[in-house]
Design a protein around this motif. Structure first.
Motif, short mmCIF file in Angstrom:
data_model
loop_
_atom_site.label_atom_id
_atom_site.label_comp_id
_atom_site.label_asym_id
_atom_site.label_seq_id
_atom_site.Cartn_x
_atom_site.Cartn_y
_atom_site.Cartn_z
N GLN A 348 0.66 -1.17 -0.03
CA GLN A 348 0.04 0.12 -0.12
C GLN A 348 0.76 1.29 0.02
OE1 GLN A 348 0.08 -2.01 2.80
NE2 GLN A 348 -1.93 -3.34 2.59
N ASN A 384 0.42 -1.20 -5.38
CA ASN A 384 -0.49 -2.17 -5.53
C ASN A 384 -1.94 -1.53 -5.07
OD1 ASN A 384 -1.81 -4.80 -5.39
ND2 ASN A 384 -1.36 -5.24 -3.40
N ARG A 385 -2.05 -1.42 -3.75
CA ARG A 385 -3.26 -0.66 -3.17
C ARG A 385 -2.79 0.86 -2.85
NH1 ARG A 385 -8.22 -1.31 -1.49
NH2 ARG A 385 -8.31 -3.69 -1.56
N ASN A 410 -3.25 -1.00 -8.42
CA ASN A 410 -3.98 -2.43 -8.80
C ASN A 410 -5.62 -1.95 -8.09
OD1 ASN A 410 -2.09 -3.73 -10.24
ND2 ASN A 410 -1.36 -4.74 -8.41
N THR A 411 -5.50 -1.55 -7.05
CA THR A 411 -6.82 -1.31 -6.29
C THR A 411 -6.90 0.07 -5.66
OG1 THR A 411 -6.08 -2.48 -4.44
CG2 THR A 411 -7.56 -3.85 -5.91
N ALA A 430 -6.80 2.86 -11.56
CA ALA A 430 -6.92 1.20 -10.51
C ALA A 430 -7.30 0.42 -11.61
CB ALA A 430 -7.65 1.20 -9.53
N SER A 432 -8.65 -2.54 -11.03
CA SER A 432 -9.67 -3.15 -10.78
C SER A 432 -10.36 -2.50 -9.53
CB SER A 432 -9.52 -4.51 -10.41
OG SER A 432 -8.69 -4.80 -9.41
N GLY A 433 -11.55 -2.91 -9.45
CA GLY A 433 -12.48 -2.17 -8.33
C GLY A 433 -12.91 -0.78 -8.48
N ASN A 434 -13.25 -0.28 -7.15
CA ASN A 434 -13.73 1.16 -7.10
C ASN A 434 -12.49 1.91 -6.74
OD1 ASN A 434 -15.46 -0.94 -4.91
ND2 ASN A 434 -16.58 -0.15 -6.78
N THR A 437 -13.69 3.05 -1.66
CA THR A 437 -14.59 2.11 -0.94
C THR A 437 -14.43 2.08 0.45
OG1 THR A 437 -13.99 0.31 -2.55
CG2 THR A 437 -15.29 -0.46 -0.58
N LYS A 455 -13.64 1.07 -14.93
CA LYS A 455 -13.55 -0.35 -15.09
C LYS A 455 -15.19 -0.90 -15.47
CE LYS A 455 -9.20 -1.20 -15.21
NZ LYS A 455 -8.82 0.38 -15.34
N ALA A 458 -17.81 -1.59 -12.13
CA ALA A 458 -17.36 -1.11 -10.74
C ALA A 458 -17.69 0.45 -10.77
CB ALA A 458 -15.87 -1.22 -10.76
#
Length: 526
Positions: A348, A384-385, A410-411, A430, A432-434, A437, A455, A458
């Motif tokens: 992160q 990554n995050r 990535n997220t 990102a 993937s995802g939101n 969140t 995406k 999402a």
């Protein structure tokens, strides 16, 4: 009368120059028996040079070019250790050379332990400077910590001595270490000292934490290089329970966290109750380590008034990390992070975690840690995050802001058990995802969030059991499926307004368990 005044003036000038010259006196360790070809242990010779300097009120203990083999070096007031270019201090890896044990602090717990390699206690005006090298030869210490620990028993002489000197230190205070035979010493540990400087030197192969001032006031660490290979707990710079600390222009690559701010652990840290306060960290580069700049997890005395700015993290596991757990207690507050570039962050970019160790909810008490008033701005990162905030169910993280953030990840951001959270001008691409969140969060301001890589399936923002949300000034690009998704029967008081949503296929996705009305007004829509 005039002659008398002239004589007095001349006397004062003579005294001034005499004192100035005297204070700058050099004490060459080779004159006291040290060999610069590492053919003989120089510990006693170095001690003689330090004693000689201290006897006349202080001075500079000088290491000319060459290699010196030594045991621990204990500083006294008004002593500067000057390691010249071409000089190398190599510290013995014979554990017996670090006896007798001395008062120390180990991962936030006060103990009597092996002498640190450089050590001072209750002194002032001390320094380690120069363009030379100090090498802790930590491999033997690491080996006993990691590989040969099973060969050590409570019959080892080091363990017997440690237990004799520490009858009131309990195994829970040092989990995972007290059983390992002994505790490795920090490389540089100054205890309760004033006016400390460490400048320009290169440090490598620390047995344990590298620079670890404790209870010190007015500490400067400037222009140093720390290079520890992958190794157990070889943090870079860990000022603990200190005041007025400046860390600047450093280059760090280590086996654990690069720079960590601490203030004691659990009951021992709360008993001492000395905070870490008034730190500035600037113009530093971190290339390897579990975290770039970390606060905690030993923060039981509190951490406050911290400014972290103009740094680069390249290849660390995390960027900014603030961590604690139930049982620590203490308050982390008034933290500013700005102008940071992060690259190749494994986990992160930003972490605020009050559940660093897994525990169950409990009533709020002195054991409950607190994170509040933390503001992060002008961040560029590939990670990554993007971010992870995880407070306590009984006491959320509070008053956190992210301003002018630009990341690829990535997220996105995951925010849990928090309140009073603000995102302003946040751009995040990102995979993937939101983008954002939230779970069990209250009072969220989202002002100008965007992505250039939406995406399918999402939502940009996903809210679960979240109250008091204001989302405005966003302009999602074409291809955005859903702007906001809301879930959870506790979600309420959500306003989506003043956004340009003409490129959005679906403005709001409201789950069946959401009982409260969501206000969508004043937006530009298709």
């Amino acid at each position: 009368m005039k002659v008398s005044k002239l004589k007095s003036l001349l006397l004062l000038i003579a005294l001034f120059f005499s004192t100035s010259t005297f204070a700058q006196q050099y004490f060459n360790v080779t004159k006291y028996g040290a060999k610069n070809d590492s053919s003989r242990l120089a510990t006693d010779a170095i001690k003689k040079a330090i004693d000689a300097a201290a006897k006349v009120g202080g001075g500079t203990v000088y290491f000319p070019a060459g290699k010196y083999l030594t045991g621990p070096i204990h500083l006294k007031s008004n002593i500067t250790i000057f390691i010249d270019a071409g000089a190398e201090l190599h510290f013995s890896d014979n554990f017996d050379h670090y006896l007798p044990m001395v008062p120390s602090r180990w991962e936030g717990t006060e103990v009597i332990n092996f002498s640190p390699l450089f050590y001072a206690k209750d002194v002032e005006n001390i320094a380690i400077v120069g363009r030379g090298l100090i090498d802790g030869h930590g491999k033997n210490w690491w080996r006993f910590s990691e590989v040969e620990v099973k060969k050590l028993t409570e019959d080892s002489k080091w363990q017997k001595e440690f237990k004799r000197l520490n009858p009131n230190v309990l195994a829970p205070d040092l989990p995972g270490w007290i059983e390992r035979g002994f505790l490795r010493p920090p490389f540089i540990q100054f205890m309760n000292c004033k006016n400390v400087q460490i400048k320009d030197i290169k440090i490598q192969n620390s047995p344990f934490w590298t620079i670890n001032p404790q209870y010190c006031d007015n500490v400067t660490v400037d222009g140093i290089t720390i290079d520890n290979p992958p190794s157990p707990n070889t943090d870079g710079i860990n000022p603990e329970s200190c005041r007025n600390v400046r860390i600047a222009n450093c280059h760090i690559s280590v086996g654990d966290d690069c720079i960590t701010i601490k203030s004691g652990k659990d009951r021992s840290g709360r008993k001492v109750n000395i905070p870490a306060e008034n730190y500035t960290i600037t113009n530093c580069t971190m290339l390897r380590g579990h975290g770039g700049v970390v606060i905690g997890s030993e923060m039981s005395g509190g951490v406050k008034n911290i400014a972290i700015t103009n740094c680069i993290f390249d290849g660390t596991d995390r960027g900014i990390r603030i961590k604690s757990a139930r049982g620590r207690g203490g308050v982390v507050e008034d933290i500013r992070v700005s102008n940071i570039i992060m690259r190749n962050i494994r986990d992160q970019a930003i972490v605020l975690d009050l559940q660093y160790a897994k525990t169950n909810p409990e009533p709020i008490s002195e054991r409950t840690p607190i994170f509040r008033n933390i503001h992060i701005s002008d961040i560029t990162a590939s990670t990554n995050r993007a971010g992870y905030l995880n407070g306590l169910e009984e006491l959320p993280i509070s008053n956190i802001s992210f301003n002018n953030v630009n990341m690829t990840a990535n997220t996105g951001f995951l925010i849990k058990n928090s309140k009073d959270i603000s995102f302003n001008n946040v751009q995040l691409n990102a995979k993937s995802g939101n983008i954002i969140t939230t779970e069990n969060v209250s009072n969220v301001n989202v002002n100008g969030v965007r992505t250039f890589e939406p995406k399918a399936g999402a939502a940009l923002v996903e809210l679960t059991n979240t109250q008091g949300v204001y989302i405005h000034n966003s302009f999602p690009i074409a291809g955005t499926d859903t702007f906001v998704s809301v879930k959870g029967e506790q979600s309420k008081d959500i306003v989506i307004t003043n956004n340009n949503l003409k490129n959005v296929a679906k403005v709001l996705d409201k789950a069946a368990d959401v009982k409260n009305e969501i206000q969508v007004t004043g937006n530009i829509q298709k």
